[in-house]
Design a protein around this motif. Structure first.
Motif, PDB file in Angstrom:
ATOM      1  N   PHE A   7       0.859  -1.301   0.077  1.00  0.00           N
ATOM      2  CA  PHE A   7      -0.361  -0.375   0.327  1.00  0.00           C
ATOM      3  C   PHE A   7       0.920   1.244  -0.099  1.00  0.00           C
ATOM      4  O   PHE A   7       0.360   2.482  -0.757  1.00  0.00           O
ATOM      5  CB  PHE A   7      -0.769   0.095   1.113  1.00  0.00           C
ATOM      6  N   CYS A 134      -4.460   3.487  -2.893  1.00  0.00           N
ATOM      7  CA  CYS A 134      -4.043   4.040  -1.039  1.00  0.00           C
ATOM      8  C   CYS A 134      -4.183   6.148  -1.700  1.00  0.00           C
ATOM      9  O   CYS A 134      -2.658   5.758  -2.324  1.00  0.00           O
ATOM     10  CB  CYS A 134      -2.974   3.529  -0.963  1.00  0.00           C
ATOM     11  N   LYS A 179      -7.649   3.071   0.633  1.00  0.00           N
ATOM     12  CA  LYS A 179      -7.468   2.424   0.183  1.00  0.00           C
ATOM     13  C   LYS A 179      -8.796   0.907   0.108  1.00  0.00           C
ATOM     14  O   LYS A 179      -9.848   0.787  -0.101  1.00  0.00           O
ATOM     15  CB  LYS A 179      -6.440   0.806   1.368  1.00  0.00           C
TER      16      LYS A 179
END
Length: 464
Positions: A7, A134, A179
């Motif tokens: 991420f 993200c 996310k």
């Protein structure tokens, strides 16, 4: 499992990057540039010396440093070699946009892909998916994604199309996405791995899931239980019917199980199953609003007896109560209205006075004082407001927002419209919706959507 570098990658290589947007590829490299991703970007394609102003490399082996994430959009026949190259590079994660695996019956190739990844110390996202988004690291699979701060919502989608739709509708509904993962065939990293990460992620306050199949039931339910202990999880199950399950198998290679068993297990772990994509979006909007209802006692106010009756029926069917307001509260409401075609009991029918935002605000404040009310739902008829009091549409919504901010109890507005071909009315709706959402209020278009969302979120909060 530590997915932080997935991420928050500091270096990304895009294998199969190209200057154009054709050929069945997603322009991941250009997405990252457009998002002003701050890390190092390495386009990999032997056919180009430069892509979008950046030096291109003929192979992953030629990239001069170890990357955190490889995004691969190459034919399936090159997938094994790509994973081996990622292993030589030291990259911990490879996202495969590439399709042509279990979803088309090519089980052996998918099995070999996972075995190669294990041997190369690489973890896989996909294949057959659009990957990772993200807000904080500014990685995305959607050009329309516009981060609004860090965001507080997580999304996991087995379908790339549904994942893309979630991002787009989140933007229009001002749901702040933190996310998202489109995980496709989940050959290696699975739904439960991402959900377990979300459970521990302090940035994520609520999660939504579109799932077609679960590979490891016990692990999934364990991750779900950990997540719902502190944050709501809204789930849409694809393949819940026999025909839908057949479609899911050809879509992501999913082997859908019995939906009744699945639904029961999810409910026991505190998850909320919805029937439609729109319900999922409604619940995410309410779950991340500034204040959630703490009880099922509703105060409803608006203009129109028929609407009040319909609302009362809908509320009763899902277990929401509508206590009669105290006499003191009713007397205060009556100070601003005439005793003609009105009712102050609950539901509160203000008649034509319900088109006046100031009287609506006065009534909301009065209802806020009633100890037997947990949440207040004001109903605004945009058809009548725009027809008979258009001058109030520019200032009235701000009065409602300021009033809601003063109140102890949560406010959930309903912006109703029935004429679907009046552009001016739609303009007013969008403006009011945006103002209320920016003020932290969940906003609904119909009484049934509002009732459904409120009753569903209460089941989660009461079950914790």
């Amino acid at each position: 499992m530590d997915l932080r570098k997935l991420f928050y990658p500091e270096k990304i290589a895009v294998v199969g990057a190209s200057p154009g947007f054709d050929g069945g590829k997603m322009p991941f490299f250009q997405f990252l540039q457009f998002m002003e991703y701050a890390g190092a970007l390495y386009p990999v394609n032997p056919a180009h010396a430069e892509i979008s102003g950046v030096k291109a490399y003929p192979s992953l082996d030629d990239v001069p440093e170890t990357v955190d994430l490889v995004i691969a959009q190459i034919p399936a026949r090159f997938a094994i070699d790509t994973v081996k190259a990622a292993g030589r590079n030291g990259a911990p994660f490879v996202h495969f946009f590439t399709s042509g695996f279990s979803e088309v019956g090519n089980m052996e190739l998918e099995k070999e892909l996972v075995e190669t990844a294990r041997a190369s110390n690489v973890r896989l996202v996909g294949p057959n998916c659009i990957g990772v988004l993200c807000a904080e690291s500014r990685i995305t699979f959607n050009m329309e994604f516009k981060p609004n701060g860090k965001g507080n919502v997580g999304f996991l989608g087995q379908s790339g199309g549904v994942s893309d739709n979630f991002v787009r509708m989140s933007g229009s509904r001002k749901i702040r996405l933190n996310k998202a993962v489109s995980y496709g065939n989940q050959a290696d990293l699975k739904l439960e791995d991402f959900l377990a990460y979300f459970a521990e992620d302090p940035e994520i306050e609520a999660a939504a899931i579109y799932v077609e199949d679960v590979k490891n039931g016990p692990a999934f339910l364990e991750a779900l239980g950990k997540t719902t202990a502190s944050k709501p999880v809204i789930m849409l199950k694809g393949g819940s019917t026999k025909r839908g399950a057949k479609a899911a198998a050809s879509h992501t290679g999913a082997m859908a199980g019995d939906f009744k068993i699945f639904s029961s297990a999810v409910n026991q772990k505190g998850g909320i199953i919805v029937d439609t994509f729109e319900q999922m979006m409604d619940l995410m909007m309410l779950a991340t609003s500034s204040r959630l209802p703490k009880g099922n006692r509703v105060g409803f106010l608006g203009a129109g007896g028929g609407t009040s009756v319909c609302f009362t029926d809908l509320a009763a069917r899902v277990g929401l109560e509508m206590p009669v307001l105290s006499q003191a509260v009713q007397d205060r409401i009556a100070e601003k209205i005439a005793n003609v075609n009105t009712s102050t009991a609950n539901p509160v029918d203000l008649g034509a006075f319900g088109f006046d935002f100031s009287i609506m605000a006065h009534t909301m404040l009065a209802m806020d004082q009633d100890e037997n009310i947990d949440v207040i739902m004001p109903y605004f008829s945009l058809d009548f407001i725009t027809s008979f009091a258009p001058h109030l549409a520019s200032t009235g919504p701000q009065i409602i927002l300021e009033t809601a901010a003063k109140m102890k109890k949560p406010v959930i507005p309903i912006l109703s419209k029935f004429a679907e071909n009046v552009l001016e009315m739609e303009k007013v709706r969008i403006e009011m919706f945006s103002l209320f959402r920016e003020g932290g209020l969940a906003v609904f278009n119909t009484i049934q959507d509002c009732v459904y969302a409120a009753s569903s979120i209460l089941k989660w909060s009461n079950g914790r």
